[in-house]
Design an enzyme around this catalytic site. Structure first.
Site, short mmCIF file in Angstrom:
data_model
loop_
_atom_site.label_atom_id
_atom_site.label_comp_id
_atom_site.label_asym_id
_atom_site.label_seq_id
_atom_site.Cartn_x
_atom_site.Cartn_y
_atom_site.Cartn_z
N SER A 1 0.85 -1.18 0.00
CA SER A 1 0.00 0.00 0.00
C SER A 1 0.89 1.25 0.00
CB SER A 1 -0.97 -0.04 1.18
OG SER A 1 -2.01 0.89 1.02
N ASP B 1 -9.76 -3.40 -5.78
CA ASP B 1 -9.23 -2.55 -4.72
C ASP B 1 -9.72 -1.11 -4.93
OD1 ASP B 1 -7.70 -1.20 -2.83
OD2 ASP B 1 -5.86 -2.26 -3.31
N HIS C 1 -8.52 -4.60 -1.38
CA HIS C 1 -7.25 -4.11 -0.87
C HIS C 1 -6.54 -5.15 -0.01
CE1 HIS C 1 -4.44 -0.86 -0.22
NE2 HIS C 1 -4.51 -1.00 1.08
#
Length: 718
Positions: free
Chosen positions: A569, A655, A689
């Site tokens: 991320s 995501d 995600h």
């Protein structure tokens, strides 16, 4: 040589896929950037989906030699996790709630038993491994809900105050937009209520009302709604709407069940509104009006018979202080800077939050890079003193949680470290007595003495001292260099705290060192540590990580040929930046859902979370200085014709936080521009995600990622 010779049109290709170039020009502040791969943003395009599919085929072909190692790690992990297990029951109201997992099933079951009359109401029943407790009910079996779906995630699981009704929400795509249902627990029947398009969470008030949150087109939680059970969603009442795109909303209740709160927060500013819980159709009232740069949080306590707000705020210092105020609202409140102080601001201690109970106040804070907990016992309802909970290990994580009951005389304390499997204690506040309730079992045997964990300090190029956590087998020969995985994150004031991992055992048992760089932009060393790694100081995050890598090499811990970097991320942004800035320090870089095209994304206010993110990264949309600074480090825009380490990028099609297009474009451009390096893209086509759903699929995915890193650092294939 760089892989530039294959075409992305065959089902299985011997060489790397090559994405077609379709230049578009991005123009801001008189600056132009030519983007050859922006066409990959079209998620609905058959060509995009075909390209991602072929990338997956290529990655599978290029990692075929890891199948044995992946399977071995998966089986090792599986053998070290107790597949049939249960959690320690937590009391809420008249029931003890706990979870069960069963071997062979991907998801857990939520169960409960009534609090037994005559027994100590604060001593949890022992859940047997075989059979059930007297009166045990299955509240929700996630395996049944997930049956027939490719992806499954829960967004809420909340029981009404009486214990009669369950509200739960599910996501079957990975885009974090949920459908909510209400179930009669005793009969198992679903009510007619069905709420669509909601955010995480659901808050019961009695058995008649549910408060929930929805998001705007940019995936910002912006509206609080009140639903009356038995009515259609079309009749739900909009309770509060936040128009400012910098702020997100949340709704919650005090543990005392006396007050409801609506919170509004940007990255740097917050505001709370309050309503008495026994008046759910009433109007919320503001507490302290938002002030730019001032954050505060509120909980309710009763001291000396008086209702008080316990307030954590940074109006008097960046590391926050704890104060208190009469439980009033609006103009009747004294100013934050005028409040009596319970725990004062300190340069060396970052106060992170407070939990209140009838008989105690718990504070979490961070000192010396380690999270701490202190508890004040309200003896007879009077003020006491905060007493810190102390532990023997140098590196550990302690927290107080799973304590929903306001009047509980005991607190659940969880403890873990890099080498200590998780432990759960009952802590009796009045006496200081600990009772061990459960310790994570590692089947097959585990001895913490076989491993060591310690901290070293790296001096950054500007003199800052960077903490680095190091873990490895105790019998590792440290007189020679060793393969190492270096992990980092460094954003959002998120702290990387010690935790036990059975996956890490598979890495260390193959002779590798695991190192965690606590770089600036994280929260380990206080608010200033965070501030020095954001906005126009963001590059400190990247140079800190490189300085740690250089220090490990200089100390002869490892070598560039044995060093793999990993981050996900915002930590994927870190990976992309160091790949450009210091490619010769690493043999491989693994980037999960990586934020590698930040400038393009942050220039799109319509994208999820973008405007909120301007407080973290800066606002390049309006400010050319920020634009130039972000452009100078944006990984996608700074790829050069030079040799790179091998890179594995993991992403998910659905995501909503870091769009799949960022790593897809990144890998495509690396292949086109770099003069050396093998670049792999793996896209989960039905996931969000957090990656794939289902514990076995998650274990196998993690096993693959560890196998890739182990192979790069050691050459091992089994």
């Amino acid at each position: 040589m760089s892989e530039k010779h294959a075409a992305p049109v065959e089902s299985v290709v011997p060489g790397a896929p090559v994405a077609p170039k379709r230049p578009v020009v991005r123009s801001f502040h008189g600056r132009d950037f030519v983007d050859d791969y922006e066409w990959l943003r079209d998620k609905e395009s058959a060509e995009t989906l075909e390209y991602l599919r072929i990338e997956n085929e290529y990655t599978q072909a290029q990692t075929a030699h890891l199948e044995t190692l992946t399977e071995n790690i998966f089986q090792e992990v599986k053998s070290r996790i107790k597949e049939t297990d249960m959690s320690v029951p937590v009391r809420r109201g008249n029931y003890w709630y706990f979870g069960r997992t069963e071997e062979g099933k991907n998801y857990g079951m939520s169960c409960r038993v009534p609090v037994t009359a005559g027994a100590d109401p604060w001593v949890a029943p022992v859940v047997p491994e075989e059979g059930t407790l007297d009166g045990e009910q299955v509240v929700l079996d996630a395996n049944e809900l997930a049956e027939g779906t490719e992806f499954f995630a829960m967004g809420a699981q909340a029981v009404s105050d009486s214990g009669k009704l369950l509200a739960y929400s599910v996501d079957n795509a990975g885009d974090e937009r949920f459908e909510l249902f209400i179930k009669d627990i005793d009969t198992g029947q679903l009510l007619d209520d069905h709420l669509e398009g909601i955010f995480y969470g659901a808050l019961w008030v009695g058995d008649d009302y549910i408060f929930y949150v929805t998001v705007d087109d940019a995936w910002r939680p912006d509206t609080v709604w009140r639903h009356r059970v038995g009515t259609p969603q079309s009749e739900d009442v909009k309770v509060f709407h936040e128009a400012d795109e910098h702020f997100s909303l949340g709704v919650g209740a005090s543990r005392s069940e006396k007050y409801l709160f609506i919170s509004m927060a940007s990255k740097v500013t917050s505001e709370f509104w309050v309503l008495e819980q026994d008046n759910p159709e009433g109007e919320f009232r503001r507490l302290w009006q938002r002030e730019s740069g001032v954050e505060y949080d509120v909980d309710h306590a009763v001291v000396n018979g008086e209702d008080l707000w316990i307030v954590t705020h940074n109006a008097t210092g960046v590391n926050f202080e704890i104060a208190y105020s009469p439980a009033v609202a609006g103009d009747d409140l004294p100013g934050l800077r005028e409040l009596p102080v319970l725990m004062a601001h300190a340069e060396s201690t970052r106060i992170e939050g407070v939990d209140t109970y009838r008989d105690q106040i718990v504070v979490g804070y961070r000192h010396g890079g380690i999270g701490k907990v202190a508890i004040m016992h309200l003896d007879g309802g009077h003020w006491g003193e905060f007493k810190e909970l102390n532990f023997a290990e140098e590196l550990y994580t302690v927290s107080v949680g799973g304590n929903p009951e306001w009047d509980a005389p005991v607190l659940r304390v969880s403890y873990t470290s890099f080498i200590q499997p998780g432990q759960l204690f009952d802590y009796r506040v009045a006496t200081g007595e600990y009772t061990l309730l459960k310790e994570q079992e590692v089947p097959g045997g585990y001895n913490p003495d076989d491993y060591v964990a310690y901290r070293i300090w790296t001096q950054a190029r500007d003199g800052a001292q960077i903490p680095v956590s190091v873990v490895h087998r105790a019998d590792l020969d440290r007189t020679q260099v060793n393969p190492t995985l270096l992990y980092g994150y460094g954003s959002y004031e998120t702290s990387l705290d010690p935790y036990f991992s059975v996956f890490r055992l598979s890495l260390m048992d193959r002779g590798m060192i695991y190192a965690m760089a606590h770089v600036r932009g994280g929260g380990e060393m206080g608010r200033n540590w965070y501030d020095q790694g954001k906005l126009l100081q963001k590059k400190n995050t990247f140079t800190d990580f490189i300085d740690v890598a250089d220090d490990l090499i200089a100390r002869q811990v490892t070598t560039p040929a044995q060093l793999v970097a990993e981050g996900g991320s915002a930590g994927g942004l870190l990976m992309g930046a160091v790949a450009n800035m210091a490619p010769d320090r690493f043999v491989g870089i693994q980037a999960s859902v990586p934020f590698v095209d930040p400038l393009t994304s942050i220039l799109m206010p319509e994208l999820p979370l973008t405007v909120i993110e301007w407080d973290e990264w800066g606002d390049p949309y309006h400010d050319p200085e920020v634009y130039d600074y972000m452009k100078s480090y944006a990984p996608y825009e700074n790829i050069e014709a030079k040799d790179y380490p091998d890179i594995l990028a993991i992403t998910s099609l659905n995501d909503t936080r870091v769009l799949y297009v960022e790593p897809a474009k990144w890998v495509a451009k690396l292949r086109d521009v770099a003069t050396g390096g093998k670049f792999l893209l793996k896209t989960e086509m039905v996931a969000g995600h957090g990656g794939v759903s289902g514990r076995y699929d998650k274990w196998r995915q993690s096993a693959f990622e560890y196998a890739w890193s182990i192979n790069k650092a050691t050459g091992l294939e089994e």
